[in-house]
Scaffold this motif. Structure first.
Motif, PDB file in Angstrom:
ATOM      1  N   UNK A 170     -30.188  -2.934  -7.297  1.00 38.73           N
ATOM      2  CA  UNK A 170     -31.256  -3.163  -6.313  1.00 38.73           C
ATOM      3  C   UNK A 170     -32.099  -1.897  -6.311  1.00 38.73           C
ATOM      4  N   UNK A 171     -33.406  -2.096  -6.356  1.00 39.38           N
ATOM      5  CA  UNK A 171     -34.275  -0.934  -6.431  1.00 39.38           C
ATOM      6  C   UNK A 171     -35.674  -1.288  -5.952  1.00 39.38           C
ATOM      7  N   UNK A 172     -36.610  -0.338  -6.153  1.00 40.04           N
ATOM      8  CA  UNK A 172     -37.970  -0.522  -5.652  1.00 40.04           C
ATOM      9  C   UNK A 172     -38.942  -0.676  -6.817  1.00 40.04           C
ATOM     10  N   UNK A 173     -39.876  -1.600  -6.676  1.00 38.60           N
ATOM     11  CA  UNK A 173     -40.859  -1.875  -7.711  1.00 38.60           C
ATOM     12  C   UNK A 173     -41.904  -0.753  -7.770  1.00 38.60           C
ATOM     13  N   UNK A 174     -42.483  -0.578  -8.963  1.00 37.23           N
ATOM     14  CA  UNK A 174     -43.565   0.402  -9.094  1.00 37.23           C
ATOM     15  C   UNK A 174     -44.868  -0.368  -9.010  1.00 37.23           C
ATOM     16  N   UNK A 175     -45.424  -0.420  -7.811  1.00 41.24           N
ATOM     17  CA  UNK A 175     -46.661  -1.184  -7.631  1.00 41.24           C
ATOM     18  C   UNK A 175     -47.509  -0.490  -6.582  1.00 41.24           C
ATOM     19  N   UNK A 176     -48.757  -0.944  -6.479  1.00 44.06           N
ATOM     20  CA  UNK A 176     -49.634  -0.353  -5.464  1.00 44.06           C
ATOM     21  C   UNK A 176     -49.068  -0.571  -4.074  1.00 44.06           C
ATOM     22  N   UNK A 177     -48.510  -1.762  -3.869  1.00 44.68           N
ATOM     23  CA  UNK A 177     -47.969  -2.089  -2.553  1.00 44.68           C
ATOM     24  C   UNK A 177     -46.783  -1.186  -2.207  1.00 44.68           C
ATOM     25  N   UNK A 178     -45.941  -0.907  -3.211  1.00 48.97           N
ATOM     26  CA  UNK A 178     -44.785  -0.064  -2.901  1.00 48.97           C
ATOM     27  C   UNK A 178     -45.237   1.372  -2.654  1.00 48.97           C
ATOM     28  N   UNK A 179     -46.344   1.771  -3.302  1.00 47.42           N
ATOM     29  CA  UNK A 179     -46.868   3.105  -3.006  1.00 47.42           C
ATOM     30  C   UNK A 179     -47.401   3.141  -1.580  1.00 47.42           C
ATOM     31  N   UNK A 180     -48.162   2.104  -1.239  1.00 52.04           N
ATOM     32  CA  UNK A 180     -48.761   2.070   0.095  1.00 52.04           C
ATOM     33  C   UNK A 180     -47.687   2.032   1.178  1.00 52.04           C
ATOM     34  N   UNK A 181     -46.738   1.132   1.039  1.00 54.88           N
ATOM     35  CA  UNK A 181     -45.737   0.979   2.098  1.00 54.88           C
ATOM     36  C   UNK A 181     -44.593   1.967   1.971  1.00 54.88           C
ATOM     37  N   UNK A 182     -44.140   2.140   0.737  1.00 54.89           N
ATOM     38  CA  UNK A 182     -42.939   2.955   0.571  1.00 54.89           C
ATOM     39  C   UNK A 182     -43.196   4.446   0.679  1.00 54.89           C
ATOM     40  N   UNK A 183     -44.326   4.910   0.177  1.00 55.70           N
ATOM     41  CA  UNK A 183     -44.583   6.345   0.182  1.00 55.70           C
ATOM     42  C   UNK A 183     -45.494   6.696   1.356  1.00 55.70           C
ATOM     43  N   UNK A 184     -46.679   6.072   1.375  1.00 56.62           N
ATOM     44  CA  UNK A 184     -47.666   6.467   2.380  1.00 56.62           C
ATOM     45  C   UNK A 184     -47.185   6.137   3.795  1.00 56.62           C
ATOM     46  N   UNK A 218     -45.373   7.014   9.155  1.00 61.60           N
ATOM     47  CA  UNK A 218     -44.344   6.773  10.169  1.00 61.60           C
ATOM     48  C   UNK A 218     -43.181   7.749  10.075  1.00 61.60           C
ATOM     49  N   UNK A 219     -43.099   8.425   8.962  1.00 61.70           N
ATOM     50  CA  UNK A 219     -42.010   9.386   8.729  1.00 61.70           C
ATOM     51  C   UNK A 219     -40.636   8.768   8.963  1.00 61.70           C
ATOM     52  N   UNK A 220     -40.465   7.550   8.497  1.00 60.97           N
ATOM     53  CA  UNK A 220     -39.148   6.922   8.585  1.00 60.97           C
ATOM     54  C   UNK A 220     -38.235   7.545   7.543  1.00 60.97           C
ATOM     55  N   UNK A 221     -38.834   7.869   6.402  1.00 63.01           N
ATOM     56  CA  UNK A 221     -38.085   8.488   5.317  1.00 63.01           C
ATOM     57  C   UNK A 221     -38.646   9.900   5.138  1.00 63.01           C
ATOM     58  N   UNK A 222     -37.814  10.914   4.964  1.00 64.13           N
ATOM     59  CA  UNK A 222     -38.354  12.278   4.837  1.00 64.13           C
ATOM     60  C   UNK A 222     -39.303  12.401   3.649  1.00 64.13           C
ATOM     61  N   UNK A 223     -40.333  13.209   3.843  1.00 62.16           N
ATOM     62  CA  UNK A 223     -41.341  13.365   2.817  1.00 62.16           C
ATOM     63  C   UNK A 223     -40.731  13.926   1.540  1.00 62.16           C
TER      64      UNK A 223
END
Lengths: 338, 484
Positions: free
Chosen positions: A239-253, A259-264
């Motif tokens: 199980x992992x994360x896709x490399x897409x614009x959406x995953x950049x927008x939601x997962x990173x940004x 929201x800083x849910x995940x540490x930078x």
């Protein structure tokens, strides 16, 4: 949002260990940082591993051989790992999807053997097991599970947690090492298979690598090591994360910066891999991908659900169809690859 | 009147509890420090036997839970223990006389019991199905009848409590591989674990028996009745109060044998009197009335007692002219709107005598635990909720809890989850509170509505009852809800 157990603990350990090597790591770029950390962990663990392997020969209720300070530290970490509402709540919630995914696919392949123990008689390897969040449910379903993770503290926590449960004590084992080390050891360990059968020198019916490949520098080695330790027709679950614009927008940004849910800095978007790429990689390493399914996390309810879109998170099931020809060679030289 | 508002606050509080999940951890942390006190004995606890599930209390609901878990395919191989403080209830031969404590078993509960294989034993021993229920008011002429269409199916069954327990015990004997039962084991102490393994916390719930033996479990199910020790030791706030009523129960002998497949209940101003069929010649009496009158009834000789029962069912002294006129006005108005009137009035059988020495009385009250669950603990049956017998729902709510919790634990085991984990326990609590609270509120409302003979209230309930009687769809809904 996309909890990252190994990455975060590695960063946590980084702050604890004030070695010169760790200090110099701060001058590297973010992309190289992860790779350096993995190398350092491996180097540090070379010395630790001898101690650890001796402990793992005994049953995993190794409390008598562990230092009470260590135990206290593991208990503190256990408070983080095993709090269903704490930092790793999303990972706990993900069990609602990934355990049935693994269980049902294995049942399809192997059929139901024992009532009450759907995975009875199967040997499973959990790569990057962290505190054992996924390892324990698989053990409860009857499988003999070995959980590996390069981070010694996580392994200590996992061992402590499972040692209290008489059900799990005999079925679940942990070892602080990397997949390459395990795969390398297997070659030399074939004669000792009976002794070492719980220690990973044998062959596995299934490998589970959940939320791990997005942190690895070298996926080729990973895939070939998986192929090496699996039986033919054995299953690989990722199980992992896709490399897409959406995953950049939601997962990173959103998750890290807004929201800083995940540490930078936890996730490196460059390391995400799309299902198509992963499929290609696995097929060139002797696997046949059976199914890919998208997963979606709802931060409001804290629950995961299956979805048609693999745009962000996804789960993949592949089956080993052939031995990857260069398996022995690449396993023997894991360091050169990076 | 303030008791009605208490009922609504009870309902709101309970429903509110369902949605406030975050408080769970903090409320669990406020547990008495028994966990810390017992924590030091880390070595000792590892020598105790660890069970997957321990059920505390071997009554109807506790035994049904044990059977249900023992027969579940996903729970094969789990270690289950039932602790009962009393003796083993074996019934080789059904006694000739009926016992006084009976329960109305709804079709839903019968389904559960047949699922665990106990219903077969019950039907072989003794049970009485009934097809219709007639409920009427002493202060007016109005009545309501409930029945299934065309009187083909049974509405519910009247079974003696002893028979239910004996049937479940027999079934448990056949499940001895999965379920262990310890009779004559009274629990003296419980020790609770912290939510996630903090330092100095015991990992499992520790139960200490009177014999000095200690056992541990990953999930404790409290089925120990309305004065539940599990609930008290956990410090779960319980909304409860005593009704100023006691129930008098007895076994009645009818004047003449009759088909006897109707359950009768008449609401007197002092409380409802019910006659439940046991056989063609005998019925069970449940008369809820004030404490004083209950004691008088117990002291009377048999003949006066029988007279009192007959007059309670037949006399019209509580009816006034006003109510009678109003009642007939309502009836004609309603039959203009809905020509198909309700079922015809039947007359209850008259009583000739009672089984000697079968009169018993017990106090009535209502109770509801604001939380059914805690970390590694769940409450079922009367330990979680206690109701007035007027609707015959007490045992059925308990069996409903059993069905729901078994299903959720089975699913959790199939998903490899820790059985004591809070996630599925919360689901159980939410589902059952959503079902139980409205039922309890309705029963409490009925009890208060019918406790008076003040004219406005009587008029209101007269109209309400007549209207309900004439709307078959509404009656079907009520029957369906009560049959779960």
């Amino acid at each position: 949002m996309y909890a990252n157990k190994s990455g975060r603990l590695v960063l946590g350990l980084l702050s604890r260990k004030t070695t010169a090597a760790a200090r110099s790591a701060s001058s590297w770029t973010a992309v190289c940082k992860q790779r350096a950390l993995w190398r350092r962990e491996r180097a540090c663990l070379e010395t630790q591993r001898h101690v650890v392997t001796c402990h793992s020969r005994a049953l995993s209720s190794s409390q008598t051989t562990v230092d009470p300070d260590e135990v206290r530290r593991f208990q503190l970490l256990a408070g983080k790992w095993w709090d269903e509402r704490g930092e790793f709540a999303a990972l706990h919630a993900m069990n609602d999807l990934r355990v049935p995914f693994i269980r049902d696919n294995l049942l399809n392949v192997h059929g139901a053997r024992h009532p009450g123990k759907p995975l009875g008689g199967l040997r499973v390897l959990d790569v990057g097991c962290g505190g054992g969040l996924l390892t324990e449910p698989l053990g409860r379903l009857g499988a003999k599970v070995l959980g590996i993770d390069p981070v010694g503290d996580s392994i200590g926590t996992a061992r402590l947690h499972s040692s209290r449960d008489p059900d799990l004590r005999d079925r679940v084992c942990y070892r602080a090492c990397t997949l390459e080390e395990l795969s390398a050891q297997r070659e030399g360990g074939e004669e000792e298979e009976e002794e070492e059968e719980e220690q990973g020198a044998g062959q596995y019916d299934a490998i589970v690598a959940s939320e791990v490949v997005e942190h690895l520098a070298d996926l080729e080695t990973f895939a070939s090591c998986c192929n090496h330790v699996l039986k033919t027709n054995g299953s690989l679950f990722i199980t992992t994360i896709n490399k897409s614009n959406l995953s950049y927008a939601l997962g990173i940004v959103v998750a890290e910066q807004l929201l800083r849910i995940v540490p930078s800095g936890t996730h490196d978007w460059e390391k995400f891999i799309s299902p198509v790429e992963l499929e290609r990689l696995l097929e060139s390493n002797g696997f046949s991908v059976q199914s890919v399914q998208g997963m979606l996390y709802n931060p409001a309810s804290g629950a995961w659900s299956w979805t048609n879109s693999t745009a962000i998170n996804y789960a993949l099931h592949a089956v080993k169809v052939s031995n990857y020809p260069d398996a022995e060679e690449s396993a023997a030289h894991p360091e050169d690859r990076s | 009147m303030h008791k009605l508002t208490r009922a609504t606050t009870l309902a709101l509080k309970g429903l509110g509890r369902c949605f406030v999940a975050e408080q769970r951890v903090s409320s669990a942390m406020k547990l008495p420090s028994r966990g810390l006190v017992c924590a030091g004995h880390g070595d000792e606890s590892s020598k105790n036997e660890v069970y997957d599930i321990i059920i505390s209390g071997g009554g109807m609901v506790g035994s049904a839970m044990a059977c249900s878990l023992g027969m579940d395919p996903n729970l094969v191989g789990k270690k289950i223990l039932l602790l009962e403080a009393g003796n083993k209830k074996v019934m080789d031969k059904v006694p000739d006389t009926y016992s006084t404590r009976v329960s109305s078993i709804s079709p839903g509960s019968a389904t559960l019991l047949s699922g665990v294989g106990a219903w077969e034993h019950i039907t072989k021993m003794r049970c009485k199905p009934y097809k219709r229920m007639q409920v009427w008011d002493a202060c007016s002429d109005v009545l309501i009848t409930f029945d299934k269409e065309d009187l083909q199916d049974e509405m519910a069954y009247i079974v003696e409590n002893d028979i239910v327990v004996a049937a479940l015990t027999k079934q448990l004997d056949s499940l001895s591989d999965n379920v262990q039962v310890k009779y004559r084991s009274k629990v003296v102490k419980y020790a609770w674990p912290k939510p996630h393994q903090a330092a100095n916390s015991i990992p499992w719930v520790k139960v200490t028996l009177a014999s000095g033996e200690s056992v541990e479990t990953k999930l404790l199910i409290g089925a120990d009745g309305p004065n539940s020790m599990v609930r008290q030791e956990l410090g779960i706030p319980t909304v409860k109060w005593d009704y100023d009523q006691s129930a008098v129960v007895a076994v009645l002998h009818l004047t003449e044998p009759t088909e006897n497949n109707v359950a009768w209940q008449r609401f007197l101003p002092t409380g409802p009197i019910a006659m439940l069929p046991l056989s063609d010649t005998e019925s069970s009496l449940v008369w809820s009335t004030s404490h004083q009158l209950a004691e008088e009834l117990l002291d009377m000789d048999e003949e006066s007692f029988v007279d009192a029962i007959n007059s309670a069912f037949w006399s019209n002294e509580n009816q006034s002219e006003l109510i009678e006129t109003a009642g007939s006005m309502f009836r004609s108005a309603l039959s203009a709107i809905m020509p198909s009137a309700g079922s015809p009035r039947q007359l209850p059988p008259s009583v000739a005598g009672i089984t000697p020495k079968s009169r018993v009385m017990f106090p009535l009250g209502i109770g509801h635990a604001s939380e059914y669950i805690r970390h590694r603990v769940a409450l079922i049956g009367d330990a979680a909720h206690r109701v007035h017998p007027l609707a015959g729902q007490g045992a059925n709510l308990g069996f409903g809890d059993v069905a729901c919790l078994t299903h959720l634990l089975s699913q959790a085991a199939f998903d490899g989850k820790d059985l004591g984990a809070i996630q599925h326990l919360l689901e159980y609590e939410t589902e059952r509170q959503r079902h139980n609270l409205p039922m309890m509120a309705a029963i409490d409302l009925m009890k208060h509505l019918y406790s008076t003979n003040a004219a406005p209230v009587v008029l209101l309930r007269t109209f309400g009852l007549q209207a309900t009687n004439m709307v078959p769809a509404l009656k079907e809904q009520i029957v369906a809800f009560a049959s779960k």
